[in-house]
Design an enzyme around this catalytic site. Sequence first.
Site, PDB file in Angstrom:
ATOM      1  CE1 TYR A 101      -4.486   2.877   0.923  1.00  0.00           C
ATOM      2  CE2 TYR A 101      -1.268   3.356   2.221  1.00  0.00           C
ATOM      3  CZ  TYR A 101      -3.144   3.581   1.865  1.00  0.00           C
ATOM      4  OH  TYR A 101      -3.453   4.812   2.116  1.00  0.00           O
ATOM      5  CD  GLU A 189      -5.940   4.711  -0.693  1.00  0.00           C
ATOM      6  OE1 GLU A 189      -6.188   4.465   0.570  1.00  0.00           O
ATOM      7  OE2 GLU A 189      -6.618   3.465  -0.559  1.00  0.00           O
TER       8      GLU A 189
END
Length: 382
Positions: A101, A189
């Site tokens: 991530y 993101e």
Amino acid sequence: MNLHEYQAREILRRHGIPISAGEVAETPNQARDIAQRLGGRVVVKAQVHVGGRGKAGGVKLAAGPDEAKAHAARILGMKIKGLTVHKVLVAPATDIASESYVGIIVDRASQRPVLMVSAAGGIDIEEVAAGTPERIHRLAVDPRYGLLAHQALGLAFQLHRDLGRARATADIMRKLYTAFYAAGASLMEINPLATTPTGHVVALDAKIVIDDNELDRRPEIAVLRDISAEAPSEVQAREAGLTFIKLEGTVGCCVNGAGLAMATMDLVKYYGGAPANFLDIGGSSNPQKVVEALKIITADPHVRAILFNIFGGITRCDDVANGIVQATQQFPLHVPLVIRLTGTNEAEAVGILTRAGFSALTDMDDAVKQAVAKAAGGAGGA
Ligand code: GDP
Ligand code: MN
């Protein structure tokens, strides 16, 4: 403003981040044609403004065009977290060896963009934050210098031991930071940032939220807004020039000024109620804005009472009173109304309201207490 994944991918690609563009389909046949053109395995992905699409069945791998068509048929029209899927993205599928991530948010506490990375990729970062917060690494970036090469590499080593992969990841982080600034984003993101079996690092998903205040000077991003994917009440409010946020309570609030709106919601809570919304009719007002505000508030079936709290300054109380009267002539209110107004043209306002059969209060505490009691069904009646 939320962007769709396909729009976010395009922005990241333009900044040199390795992510395939894919193409968008609105029908199963279009999905098949795209898969045919791309050749090989593809991934079919629901384009809605929520995360967790994978878990909800909105992300499916297909071996070829026919399977892509079948997946698209199932995903189009599906509801994910209350939102209907109108479009799917069809993109080349990638073999995954590991998922991490990488994200950037504007952090109010440090007043900086904060880069967050985790080796626990693929799942929602909120879950990681709740269960294993030690697996998230953060860096507040000094906007004067940007994300420096050694800082990015330091964070990348939290994700990879291999130097080549760490370097590739650091390069992606720096490009993401540049894209974040250029787009006026409040969040960007990549989840997952995947490693392939051959050691390449590629982005497989992209999420971007743009700060609405940045849109005026970025028309090329403002045009990306997809109204069909937004809450109808918030679209209606924006078009009417109102600042509106839907909440979960039962007291509909109509207030002038963001500060007074916040104070009103606090007081509703203080007296045991729950606000159904934040609504600021703005510094100046005209009766039509009040009519629009009442339309939006009354469309919410959870609203049990409506509270007006107007502190007249530039906003004139008689404008608001006229708006209330016009609205109730146009459509009947099925819930009790409590009106508090004070300040500019207060006497005129009280006259207008009294002639129309309403009463008005001047004390904020009294008004909030009454609205909370009526929402609870205590005092009852309109
Ligand atoms: P989200 O659930 O809404 O965040 O949607 P994602 O795009 O992140 O997809 C969810 C999951 O599907 C990812 O974490 C991957 O495990 C998987 N996935 C997505 N794209 C691909 C792909 O190209 N190949 C493979 N093998 N899996 C993928
Ligand atoms: Mn994802």
